[in-house]
Design a protein around this motif. Structure first.
Motif, mmCIF file in Angstrom:
data_model
loop_
_atom_site.group_PDB
_atom_site.id
_atom_site.type_symbol
_atom_site.label_atom_id
_atom_site.label_comp_id
_atom_site.label_asym_id
_atom_site.label_seq_id
_atom_site.Cartn_x
_atom_site.Cartn_y
_atom_site.Cartn_z
ATOM 1 N N LEU A 348 -2.616 18.751 23.138
ATOM 2 C CA LEU A 348 -3.329 18.229 21.962
ATOM 3 C C LEU A 348 -4.394 17.207 22.376
ATOM 4 N N VAL A 349 -3.991 16.259 23.229
ATOM 5 C CA VAL A 349 -4.946 15.171 23.509
ATOM 6 C C VAL A 349 -5.904 15.502 24.652
ATOM 7 N N LYS A 350 -5.472 16.388 25.560
ATOM 8 C CA LYS A 350 -6.296 16.586 26.753
ATOM 9 C C LYS A 350 -6.985 17.940 26.826
ATOM 10 N N ASN A 351 -6.579 18.893 26.005
ATOM 11 C CA ASN A 351 -7.325 20.154 25.947
ATOM 12 C C ASN A 351 -8.040 20.298 24.603
ATOM 13 N N LEU A 352 -7.367 19.860 23.541
ATOM 14 C CA LEU A 352 -8.025 19.957 22.232
ATOM 15 C C LEU A 352 -8.834 18.702 21.922
ATOM 16 N N LEU A 353 -8.619 17.656 22.715
ATOM 17 C CA LEU A 353 -9.324 16.380 22.531
ATOM 18 C C LEU A 353 -9.091 15.780 21.143
ATOM 19 N N LEU A 354 -7.896 15.963 20.631
ATOM 20 C CA LEU A 354 -7.558 15.382 19.325
ATOM 21 C C LEU A 354 -6.722 14.108 19.528
ATOM 22 N N ASP A 355 -6.892 13.186 18.632
ATOM 23 C CA ASP A 355 -6.277 11.860 18.712
ATOM 24 C C ASP A 355 -4.742 11.969 18.723
ATOM 25 N N TRP A 356 -4.085 11.233 19.606
ATOM 26 C CA TRP A 356 -2.621 11.279 19.703
ATOM 27 C C TRP A 356 -1.948 10.938 18.379
ATOM 28 N N ARG A 357 -2.634 10.149 17.529
ATOM 29 C CA ARG A 357 -2.011 9.757 16.268
ATOM 30 C C ARG A 357 -1.800 10.955 15.343
ATOM 31 N N LEU A 358 -2.641 11.990 15.499
ATOM 32 C CA LEU A 358 -2.448 13.206 14.686
ATOM 33 C C LEU A 358 -1.172 13.920 15.119
ATOM 34 N N GLY A 359 -0.937 13.923 16.414
ATOM 35 C CA GLY A 359 0.290 14.536 16.926
ATOM 36 C C GLY A 359 1.505 13.725 16.508
ATOM 37 N N GLU A 360 1.374 12.432 16.580
ATOM 38 C CA GLU A 360 2.490 11.548 16.216
ATOM 39 C C GLU A 360 2.873 11.768 14.756
ATOM 40 N N GLU A 361 1.850 11.921 13.895
ATOM 41 C CA GLU A 361 2.129 12.116 12.461
ATOM 42 C C GLU A 361 2.824 13.459 12.195
ATOM 43 N N TRP A 362 2.365 14.487 12.916
ATOM 44 C CA TRP A 362 2.994 15.810 12.711
ATOM 45 C C TRP A 362 4.449 15.783 13.166
ATOM 46 N N PHE A 363 4.682 15.176 14.305
ATOM 47 C CA PHE A 363 6.056 15.044 14.801
ATOM 48 C C PHE A 363 6.902 14.237 13.799
ATOM 49 N N TRP A 364 6.282 13.199 13.279
ATOM 50 C CA TRP A 364 6.988 12.329 12.323
ATOM 51 C C TRP A 364 7.505 13.141 11.137
ATOM 52 N N ASP A 365 6.683 14.077 10.697
ATOM 53 C CA ASP A 365 7.063 14.870 9.535
ATOM 54 C C ASP A 365 8.078 15.958 9.895
ATOM 55 N N CYS A 366 7.990 16.503 11.094
ATOM 56 C CA CYS A 366 8.763 17.713 11.428
ATOM 57 C C CYS A 366 10.026 17.468 12.243
ATOM 58 N N LEU A 367 10.103 16.355 12.959
ATOM 59 C CA LEU A 367 11.260 16.140 13.845
ATOM 60 C C LEU A 367 12.459 15.590 13.076
ATOM 61 N N VAL A 368 13.634 16.154 13.317
ATOM 62 C CA VAL A 368 14.828 15.541 12.727
ATOM 63 C C VAL A 368 15.183 14.235 13.449
ATOM 64 N N ASP A 369 14.646 14.041 14.661
ATOM 65 C CA ASP A 369 14.923 12.776 15.351
ATOM 66 C C ASP A 369 13.726 11.827 15.285
ATOM 67 N N ALA A 370 12.786 12.081 14.339
ATOM 68 C CA ALA A 370 11.586 11.231 14.260
ATOM 69 C C ALA A 370 11.990 9.763 14.243
ATOM 70 N N ASP A 371 11.492 9.034 15.190
ATOM 71 C CA ASP A 371 11.940 7.660 15.379
ATOM 72 C C ASP A 371 10.691 6.838 15.705
ATOM 73 N N LEU A 372 10.455 5.816 14.925
ATOM 74 C CA LEU A 372 9.182 5.098 15.065
ATOM 75 C C LEU A 372 8.951 4.613 16.494
ATOM 76 N N ALA A 373 9.976 4.037 17.101
ATOM 77 C CA ALA A 373 9.808 3.477 18.453
ATOM 78 C C ALA A 373 9.602 4.603 19.473
ATOM 79 N N ASN A 374 10.509 5.568 19.491
ATOM 80 C CA ASN A 374 10.427 6.637 20.503
ATOM 81 C C ASN A 374 9.186 7.497 20.316
#
Ligand code: FAD
Length: 471
Positions: A348-374
């Motif tokens: 995401l960040v190094k081939n698509l050049l998209l901001d890591w925060r977009l990935g973090e938000e998607w994970f936040w929504d989809c992960l059952v272990d979404a954890d702010l610190a981790n």
């Protein structure tokens, strides 16, 4: 304390055993076991969909172990706790500490308000092996590099306490409070396409967490150090959602490991628990971690704005098989193997050049272990802007990663059934396969599986150029 009614406020400690605040509450009197859903409790950001899904089942399990007497409310916890005190005359409130910045602030205010009003307020460590202020450099400043944090800081500090048993004397104060809700009334199971599918992959609650731990000891722990890199194998514990919701404590895991002979696998597994501690320390010491680059140089990084790229990544339709397999695992199960989290994050960040925060938000929504610190510490790590981070110029090659860590394609084929008949040689780069091989595997690139949305080499070079310019 002379009073006989106290409140135990459950949060990320949805268990009865090794729950220090609950044990102290039980010693103090009759307990009102309270859970408050505060929809905005993660600051401005809503709870993720997968989090809500897990929470529903976890609360059900907890409620069952409390003989269906968990008091469930919705709203601002401080307001609710104060009104319960008015209603019942409760003389004490007990909770285990959380470390999200707004909760630290909220809890400090609540504690001082309660004490001012003559109500005992006691908080405990229920979810970390070492709290952030217990591990620091000799000059008192926080560690920024994992190895000294863990080896010099954590392992030289006091050993994590022995787990506590389920309180022997749990007397629940019966209550018929106005505003009490059933778990179903919290509407945590949203109408999402994946909701039922995600929960079918998991067992929830304290008992399930204990079973998972012992199943992992049986099947996964031996050879963990190497095996944890291979997503088709069962060498990872999948304890992360149980840990996030506090269905099991890290102490229970740490101490249970102590009953095994120390091996390199156990040492390595302990160090992964150490990474969790490191993330919490980073968040505690850098409250803007979820939003701001730890390395401010990255504030000038020329991220692209490209919704099509983002959408293709989210849906597992990038045309890069190992990336798509990881993203589909996430969508289907609410989990993604750590090796894949690194691969899809790097892509995401190094081939698509998209901001890591977009990935973090998607994970936040989809992960059952979404954890702010981790989640935020790991995304900053993969993007190269975090503490002790993978340098930006180290870019995962998704073809080689697939060939190395899923050599026989078991994992990739499971999530990309449309490629299941491609031979291993082309599974991770179908665009290089000769026409007749594609044909006999029933693969038509651009039709039933996408062509790559970026050229891996070109996009890698662009990323390196952007990085050079930023410096
Ligand atoms: P195991 O290998 O069995 O490890 C045991 C426990 O150690 C885990 O449950 C977890 O609590 C902890 N742990 C393991 N690896 C890490 C790590 N790298 N960092 C911090 N703790 C670790 N983990 C989360 O719990 N929540 C997240 O939201 C999250 N987001 C991530 C995002 C990215 C981009 C990356 C690269 C990693 C993320 N991780 C996150 C860390 C890691 O991927 C997961 O903790 C791990 O995959 C969970 O699976 P497991 O329980 O089988 O791990």
């Amino acid at each position: 304390m002379s009073a006989s009614i106290v409140i135990h406020w459950f949060r990320q400690d949805l268990r009865l055993s090794d729950n220090p605040a609950l044990s102290a509450a039980c010693d103090a009197g009759e307990v009102i076991p309270l859970y408050v859903l505060n929809d905005k409790e993660y600051g401005a950001r809503e709870l993720g969909g997968a989090t809500k899904n897990w929470l529903h089942y976890s609360l059900k399990a907890l409620n069952e172990s409390l003989n269906e007497q968990l008091l469930i409310m919705r709203g601002d916890p401080a307001v609710i706790i104060n009104s319960l005190i008015q209603e019942t005359g409760a003389a004490g409130v007990f909770w285990n500490r959380c470390y999200e910045p707004w909760r630290v602030e909220h809890d400090a205010q609540l504690k001082s308000d309660l004490e001012e009003n003559g109500v005992t307020a006691k908080s405990f460590n229920g979810s970390l092996l070492w709290e952030p202020w217990q591990v620091g450099k000799p000059d008192g400043s926080p560690y920024k590099v994992f190895t000294p944090f863990y080896r010099k800081g954590c392992l030289q500090a006091q050993e994590p306490r022995k787990p506590l048993p389920v309180p022997g004397q749990l007397r629940i104060h019966p209550l018929n409070t106005e505003g009490a809700l059933s778990i179903d009334e919290l509407n945590l199971l949203e109408e999402r396409p994946w909701s039922a599918q995600v929960s079918s992959h998991w067992e929830h609650g304290e008992k399930a967490a204990q079973n998972r731990l012992y199943a992992f000891f049986e099947d996964g722990l031996s050879d963990y150090k190497d095996g944890r890199n291979f997503p088709a194998l069962t060498h990872t514990s999948r304890l992360s959602p149980h840990l996030h919701f506090g269905e099991i404590s890290p102490n229970q895991i740490w101490r249970a490991l102590g009953s095994h002979e120390e091996t390199r696998d156990i040492d390595h597994f302990r160090s992964e628990l150490g990474w969790r501690e490191f993330s919490y320390s980073l968040l505690f010491n850098n409250p803007t971690l979820p939003k701001s680059n730890l390395n401010e140089k990255f504030d000038n990084f020329p991220w692209l704005s490209d919704d099509q790229r983002l959408f293709a990544w989210q849906k597992g339709q990038t045309g890069i098989p190992i990336v798509d397999a990881g993203m589909r695992e996430l969508w289907q199960t609410g989990y993604m193997h750590n090796r894949l989290r690194m691969i899809v994050g790097s892509f995401l960040v190094k081939n698509l050049l998209l901001d890591w925060r977009l990935g973090e938000e998607w994970f936040w929504d989809c992960l059952v272990d979404a954890d702010l610190a981790n989640n935020s510490a790991s995304w900053q790590w993969i993007a190269g802007c975090g503490a002790d981070a993978a340098p930006y110029f180290r870019i995962f090659n998704p073809i080689l990663q697939g060939e190395k860590f899923d050599a026989h394609g078991d994992y990739t084929r499971r999530f990309l059934p449309e490629l299941k008949d491609l031979p291993d040689k082309y599974l991770f780069k179908p665009w290089e396969a000769p026409k007749d091989i594609l044909q006999s595997a029933c693969v038509t690139l651009g039709e039933n599986y996408p062509l790559p949305i970026v050229d891996l080499k070109k996009s890698r070079d662009e990323a390196l150029r952007a990085f050079e310019e930023m410096k």
